[in-house]
Write an enzyme that holds these catalytic residues in place. Structure first.
Site, PDB file in Angstrom:
ATOM      1  N   HIS A 110       0.860  -1.110   0.005  1.00 39.65           N
ATOM      2  CA  HIS A 110      -0.045   0.243  -0.103  1.00 39.65           C
ATOM      3  C   HIS A 110       0.920   1.181  -0.091  1.00 39.65           C
ATOM      4  O   HIS A 110       2.129   1.214   0.379  1.00 39.65           O
ATOM      5  CB  HIS A 110      -0.915   0.006   1.191  1.00 39.65           C
ATOM      6  CG  HIS A 110      -2.052  -1.126   1.183  1.00 39.65           C
ATOM      7  ND1 HIS A 110      -2.922  -1.008   2.115  1.00 39.65           N
ATOM      8  CD2 HIS A 110      -2.053  -2.200   0.503  1.00 39.65           C
ATOM      9  CE1 HIS A 110      -3.616  -2.280   1.765  1.00 39.65           C
ATOM     10  NE2 HIS A 110      -3.161  -2.705   1.080  1.00 39.65           N
ATOM     11  N   GLU A 126       0.894   4.103   1.644  1.00 41.94           N
ATOM     12  CA  GLU A 126       1.067   4.345   3.089  1.00 41.94           C
ATOM     13  C   GLU A 126       2.350   3.328   3.683  1.00 41.94           C
ATOM     14  O   GLU A 126       3.413   4.166   4.343  1.00 41.94           O
ATOM     15  CB  GLU A 126      -0.003   4.355   4.130  1.00 41.94           C
ATOM     16  CG  GLU A 126      -1.199   5.193   3.466  1.00 41.94           C
ATOM     17  CD  GLU A 126      -2.133   4.557   2.648  1.00 41.94           C
ATOM     18  OE1 GLU A 126      -3.156   4.971   2.982  1.00 41.94           O
ATOM     19  OE2 GLU A 126      -1.949   3.474   2.204  1.00 41.94           O
ATOM     20  N   CYS A 161      -6.176   1.649   5.397  1.00 45.06           N
ATOM     21  CA  CYS A 161      -6.931   0.629   5.924  1.00 45.06           C
ATOM     22  C   CYS A 161      -6.185   0.561   7.384  1.00 45.06           C
ATOM     23  O   CYS A 161      -5.393   1.016   7.731  1.00 45.06           O
ATOM     24  CB  CYS A 161      -6.536  -0.549   4.972  1.00 45.06           C
ATOM     25  SG  CYS A 161      -4.828  -0.996   5.020  1.00 45.06           S
ATOM     26  N   CYS A 170      -2.465  -0.293   7.381  1.00 42.09           N
ATOM     27  CA  CYS A 170      -1.536   0.971   7.339  1.00 42.09           C
ATOM     28  C   CYS A 170      -1.752   1.862   8.734  1.00 42.09           C
ATOM     29  O   CYS A 170      -0.799   2.317   9.216  1.00 42.09           O
ATOM     30  CB  CYS A 170      -2.220   1.829   6.024  1.00 42.09           C
ATOM     31  SG  CYS A 170      -1.530   0.997   4.662  1.00 42.09           S
TER      32      CYS A 170
END
Length: 153
Positions: free
Chosen positions: A53, A55, A82, A85
């Site tokens: 991801h 992040e 999410c 993260c």
């Protein structure tokens, strides 16, 4: 344009660029002391790594430069982080998170993690992922050993 809007607009620009490149619509910018340290986009389409991801990639890359603690850093994310993260942000000491699109915006497009947030809010024995605890008494000694080796730091 205020600083938050400026960096958030950059995260959205990264997300759009990633869509154009065949990726998912997520970008993130990590800032420390008013300076951009790292920018990243979701790279799942490139690596097939479900944790790639935007992040998390910013955290990984910033940690290579600053170490595991990212106190004082701010992450600007195009979408709502999410739970994975968000947990990593807590663990690394990120000071603040600013995001553009809430889960409700992403939901009609299959880009919401609201169901995952709901699952994680349940007690472990009620979640759909079966998690089993098998106590290992030897782990207490492993933890003591770790603490003894790191107590002076």
């Amino acid at each position: 344009m205020n600083t938050d809007q400026h960096y958030l607009a950059r995260a959205v620009e990264l997300a759009q660029g990633n869509v154009s490149a065949g990726g998912r619509p997520f970008g993130a910018v990590l800032i420390k002391d008013g300076k951009v340290l790292v920018e990243a986009v979701n790279e799942i389409h490139l690596s097939q790594d479900p944790t790639a991801h935007a992040e998390l990639l910013t955290l990984r890359r910033a940690s290579e430069r600053l170490g595991a603690r990212l106190d004082g850093c701010v992450i600007y994310a195009s979408g709502q982080p999410c739970p994975m993260c968000l947990a990593a942000m807590y663990l690394s000491g990120i000071s603040r998170v600013v995001y553009g699109a809430a889960n409700e915006v992403g939901e009609p497009f299959g880009l919401s993690t609201a169901d995952l947030y709901r699952q994680l809010a349940l007690p472990l024995n009620e979640q759909t992922l079966k998690v089993q605890h098998l106590p290992q008494p030897a782990m207490a000694e492993v933890y003591r050993d770790w603490q003894a080796r790191h107590a002076s730091r």
